[in-house]
Write an enzyme that holds these catalytic residues in place. Structure first.
Site, PDB file in Angstrom:
ATOM      1  N   ASP A 316       0.840  -1.210   0.000  1.00  0.00           N
ATOM      2  CA  ASP A 316       0.000   0.000   0.000  1.00  0.00           C
ATOM      3  C   ASP A 316       0.875   1.261   0.000  1.00  0.00           C
ATOM      4  O   ASP A 316       2.083   1.196   0.243  1.00  0.00           O
ATOM      5  CB  ASP A 316      -0.888  -0.027   1.260  1.00  0.00           C
ATOM      6  CG  ASP A 316      -2.003   1.025   1.210  1.00  0.00           C
ATOM      7  OD1 ASP A 316      -2.324   1.535   0.116  1.00  0.00           O
ATOM      8  OD2 ASP A 316      -2.553   1.338   2.300  1.00  0.00           O
ATOM      9  N   GLU A 319       2.512   5.044  -4.131  1.00  0.00           N
ATOM     10  CA  GLU A 319       2.548   5.988  -5.272  1.00  0.00           C
ATOM     11  C   GLU A 319       3.842   6.783  -5.281  1.00  0.00           C
ATOM     12  O   GLU A 319       4.283   7.160  -6.374  1.00  0.00           O
ATOM     13  CB  GLU A 319       1.319   6.901  -5.197  1.00  0.00           C
ATOM     14  CG  GLU A 319      -0.007   6.181  -5.364  1.00  0.00           C
ATOM     15  CD  GLU A 319      -0.403   5.291  -4.180  1.00  0.00           C
ATOM     16  OE1 GLU A 319       0.016   5.588  -3.040  1.00  0.00           O
ATOM     17  OE2 GLU A 319      -1.102   4.289  -4.410  1.00  0.00           O
ATOM     18  N   ASP A 428      -9.165   3.154  -2.834  1.00  0.00           N
ATOM     19  CA  ASP A 428     -10.185   3.622  -1.892  1.00  0.00           C
ATOM     20  C   ASP A 428     -11.451   4.135  -2.570  1.00  0.00           C
ATOM     21  O   ASP A 428     -11.740   5.334  -2.579  1.00  0.00           O
ATOM     22  CB  ASP A 428      -9.595   4.727  -1.007  1.00  0.00           C
ATOM     23  CG  ASP A 428      -8.430   4.222  -0.182  1.00  0.00           C
ATOM     24  OD1 ASP A 428      -8.246   2.993  -0.111  1.00  0.00           O
ATOM     25  OD2 ASP A 428      -7.698   5.053   0.379  1.00  0.00           O
TER      26      ASP A 428
HETATM   27  O1  MIG Z   1      -4.109   6.246   4.246  1.00  0.00           O
HETATM   28  O2  MIG Z   1      -3.876   1.049   5.578  1.00  0.00           O
HETATM   29  O3  MIG Z   1      -6.015   1.933   0.111  1.00  0.00           O
HETATM   30  O4  MIG Z   1      -7.077  -0.125   1.646  1.00  0.00           O
HETATM   31  O5  MIG Z   1      -7.141   0.216   4.423  1.00  0.00           O
HETATM   32  C1  MIG Z   1      -4.865   5.079   4.115  1.00  0.00           C
HETATM   33  C2  MIG Z   1      -5.035   1.813   5.658  1.00  0.00           C
HETATM   34  C3  MIG Z   1      -3.975   3.883   4.001  1.00  0.00           C
HETATM   35  C4  MIG Z   1      -5.123   2.954   2.065  1.00  0.00           C
HETATM   36  C5  MIG Z   1      -5.560   1.693   1.420  1.00  0.00           C
HETATM   37  C6  MIG Z   1      -6.637   1.053   2.250  1.00  0.00           C
HETATM   38  C7  MIG Z   1      -6.110   0.775   3.634  1.00  0.00           C
HETATM   39  C8  MIG Z   1      -5.613   2.070   4.274  1.00  0.00           C
HETATM   40  N1  MIG Z   1      -4.610   2.695   3.414  1.00  0.00           N
END
Ligand code: MIG
Length: 714
Positions: A316, A319, A428
């Site tokens: 996660d 980017e 999201d």
């Molecule tokens: O700033 O890890 O897309 O699936 O639950 C949010 C917390 C960070 C973004 C991910 C989402 C995840 C969440 N993350």
């Protein structure tokens, strides 16, 4: 400009000196090739322009908003963490620069190999103009030809390489939520699935399992018996799939930080010091995934998880997402201090507010840190779209090395090329009906980009889902290879059992149906892996005519099915366009019913208590009895349903589900063949090399409401 041939169907045109992104594979044969489109290079930009006639359409561009036909909007390729996917957003987490332009005579595929920002204006500013603005002068434009839209995609897939293939359990049902805080929460979820008799193959672990948001750490407080938990659940076919973020917490004594510093693995700022940004752990450094040695180092860290019995991960914030950096935060604080005691007018107030409100993911952050490629320094902005991609390469290689069998891996940021290493979830989204609709429309574009192991947060990530929305979403998602119910902390719970008994019954039945058709989905994935074909195809890729083009909320799945989900609330059904006669299938657990459905537009009654889809003419599909997880499924007794007017063949692909043998062709192929004789009798033949199949029960429709059932031992 220099031009080259890559394959018979693909020509490349290189402008300037592009960065080697590693996306395109194959040998170049340089020669004289005339560029068939208008490309101008000036003022640091590459500009491509097309004139559009009234009926031209554009397909592709991967994980973007908008319809299947991308016309009438603006898009951007620049991996961005934007948690609100409103209608006017131009970019999400991925940068997929493949598209097909089709007019009434020909279709041509294009791929722009360039790792930074590209803007697309597809008939938005001017209805009859399609403009592409590449933010750089160094790029390669590939032109991909083919006999049809589907053929162009196959020819494109030939130059980007084979897609990631998850283990079979990766096609099971996954439950997830940011905010399952403790081991007990996880056990409770698992136990409730079992108690409610809802199949399950995995539970995702979000940030909650970590100690202070540190990668490759465990919270002793919340997960004191992590390894036992992993083992217990796995014994019952349920895997835990932890999250890993891109940012590494700055903390002396924390192994990942210390090793990163010692090994010179972090991206640098202007002055050559590791760049400081803030994400969940507070201040972090970002590993320089564009460096091979850093990829190898970070990839090895996943061993921390595989040693604990973990076989799947999600990457996660790659980017990479940035909450703030030191420069911008201190600017904000300075401005606030300066404003203290002042009588702020509204404009100064806005400017002050802006310093904090828009402090996340600012464009300038990506100009403040650098990567080194082949001795040359690039700002992150210049190679931005390679970052998440290469984090995932690192994870993939580490997991493969330490596991010795296939793993589940999904990434949020993506670029074409990453499809060889992992799947993606679409980020999201929200619990909005429009995002269910978007999910349907995005899917074929992801396949065009080479991504097959894909799915959206079913039920929606942000916002509160209703039982109705979840069930409708599930009626669609049970067809997507990645099937995960995931939601954000603070939102209403949305597990399949969270909406009372009735909705639980609907969802149980849908998830069981998913397990019943899982051999079919898995087979279609293996086929796409073999031949590069799309799994989910827009109707217009196969059928001519206005109606096929307009039916953007219907998809073809494999060569057998057409799905037409309900994407609106309060619906008791929907209108469906059938480009040819089909058979309507209602799939309620093991009670499968079929009716003939004639070509044309027809109203389909479709309740929440059902699963409906269409089977195409002279096609068949397999299904089996459901199980509580993939490990429980048995193909011993297989059912084949079909619509056989004259003759149909279905080849079921299968393998051991865990090894890499499929890469060397170790795939079982079972051919089911049915032919209708003049007198209406059915001749059946099964050629089988799959030791797991023993008996096949065929139920075949003839197009006139007659069905024949036949049992065959194999
Ligand atoms: O700033 O890890 O897309 O699936 O639950 C949010 C917390 C960070 C973004 C991910 C989402 C995840 C969440 N993350």
């Amino acid at each position: 400009m220099s031009a080259f041939k890559l394959t018979e169907h693909v020509t490349g045109y290189t402008f300037g000196e592009p960065v080697d992104t590693g996306i395109i594979l194959g040998e170049k044969t340089y020669g004289d090739h005339v560029l068939p489109v208008k490309v101008e290079v000036r003022d640091g930009h590459g500009i491509i322009s097309f004139a559009l006639t009234k009926y031209d359409r554009v397909f592709g561009l991967g994980p973007n908003l908008g319809g299947i036909n991308k016309r009438g909007r603006q898009y951007e390729s620049y991996c961005t963490d934007d948690p609100l996917h409103h209608e006017d957003k131009t970019t999400l987490y991925g940068a997929h620069n493949f598209f097909i332009l089709e007019d009434d005579d020909v279709a041509t595929g294009f791929f722009i190999d360039f790792p930074s920002r590209i803007r697309y204006d597809v008939g938005f500013t001017e209805m009859d103009a399609f403009g592409i603005d590449i933010h750089g002068e160094d790029f390669t434009l590939y032109i991909i030809e083919g006999d049809s839209l589907k053929d162009i995609v196959v020819n494109f897939h030939e130059i980007i390489g084979k897609p990631y293939m998850p283990p079979k359990w990766g096609l099971g049902f996954f439950q997830s939520r940011w905010g399952y805080e403790t081991e007990n929460d996880i056990r409770e979820v698992y136990e409730t699935f079992r108690k409610e008799d809802i199949p399950l193959d995995g539970i995702y672990l979000d940030l909650d399992y970590m100690e202070d948001f540190k990668d490759f750490s465990l919270s002793e407080d919340r997960f004191p018996n992590f390894e036992t938990l992993v083992r217990d659940l796995k014994a019952d076919g349920v895997r835990l799939i932890p999250i890993i973020d891109a940012g590494v917490k700055m903390e002396e004594g924390y192994d990942v930080y210390d090793e990163g510093i010692a090994g010179d693995h972090f991206v640098k700022d202007e002055s050559g010091k590791p760049y400081v940004a803030a994400v969940w752990p507070g201040k972090v450094h970002f590993p320089d995934f564009l460096k091979e040695s850093t990829r190898a180092w970070f990839g090895d860290k996943y061993r921390f998880l595989t040693d604990l019995g973990i076989e799947g991960v999600w990457n996660d914030m790659n980017e990479p997402a940035i909450f703030y950096d030191e420069t911008s935060l201190s600017e904000g604080i300075e401005a606030a201090i300066a404003a203290k005691g002042e009588n702020l007018g509204v404009m100064p107030f806005f400017s002050l507010r802006d310093k904090f409100q828009n402090i996340g993911n600012k464009d300038e952050y990506y100009r403040r840190f650098y990567h080194e490629i082949d001795g040359k320094r690039y700002t992150n902005e210049e190679v931005h779209n390679l970052y998440g991609f290469n984090m995932t390469v690192s994870a993939s290689e580490g997991l493969r090395k330490h596991l010795g069998k296939r793993h589940v891996l999904i990434s949020r940021a993506s670029s074409i090329g990453m499809h060889r290493y992992s799947g993606i979830w679409t980020g999201d989204n929200s619990s909005w009906w429009s995002h269910l609709d978007l999910n349907v429309k995005m899917l074929p574009a992801l396949n065009m980009s080479g991504f097959y192991y894909v799915g959206a947060d079913t039920g929606g990530f942000g916002g509160n889902a209703s039982g109705e929305l979840l069930t409708r979403w599930m009626q669609f998602s049970i067809f997507t290879p990645l099937l995960r119910n995931h939601s954000a902390i603070g939102c209403a719970f949305q597990e399949p059992y969270a909406f009372g008994e009735k909705v639980t019954d609907y969802n149980r039945q849908l998830i069981k149906a998913r397990y019943s058709i899982l051999p079919y989905l898995y087979s279609e994935m293996l086929k796409s892996h073999e031949d590069g074909s799309m799994m989910f195809t827009p109707l217009s890729f196969e059928f001519f005519g206005e109606e096929a083009l307009q039916a953007e909320d219907q998809l073809l799945l494999g060569e057998e099915l057409m799905i037409a989900p309900v994407v609106k609330s309060n619906a008791r059904g929907r209108y469906v366009y059938l480009p040819e006669d089909m058979v309507l299938v209602s799939f309620k657990e093991e009670d499968v019913k079929m009716w003939t459905a004639k070509a044309g537009v027809t109203y389909l009654p479709y309740g929440l208590d059902d699963l409906k889809f269409f089977l195409r003419r002279n096609r068949m599909m397999p299904y089996i009895a459901p199980g509580r997880s993939v490990k429980d499924l048995s193909m011993k007794s297989m059912n084949i349903i079909g619509y056989v007017e004259t003759e149909a063949v279905y080849t079921l692909y299968d393998d051991d589900g865990t090894s890499y043998g499929f890469e060397d062709g170790k795939v079982y192929k079972t051919e089911f063949h049915a032919r209708r004789e003049e007198d209406g009798e059915i001749q059946i033949r099964v050629t089988n090399d799959n030791p797991n199949i023993e008996k096949v029960i065929f139920t075949l429709m003839d197009g006139d409401e007659n069905s024949i059932t036949k049992e065959v031992q194999v």
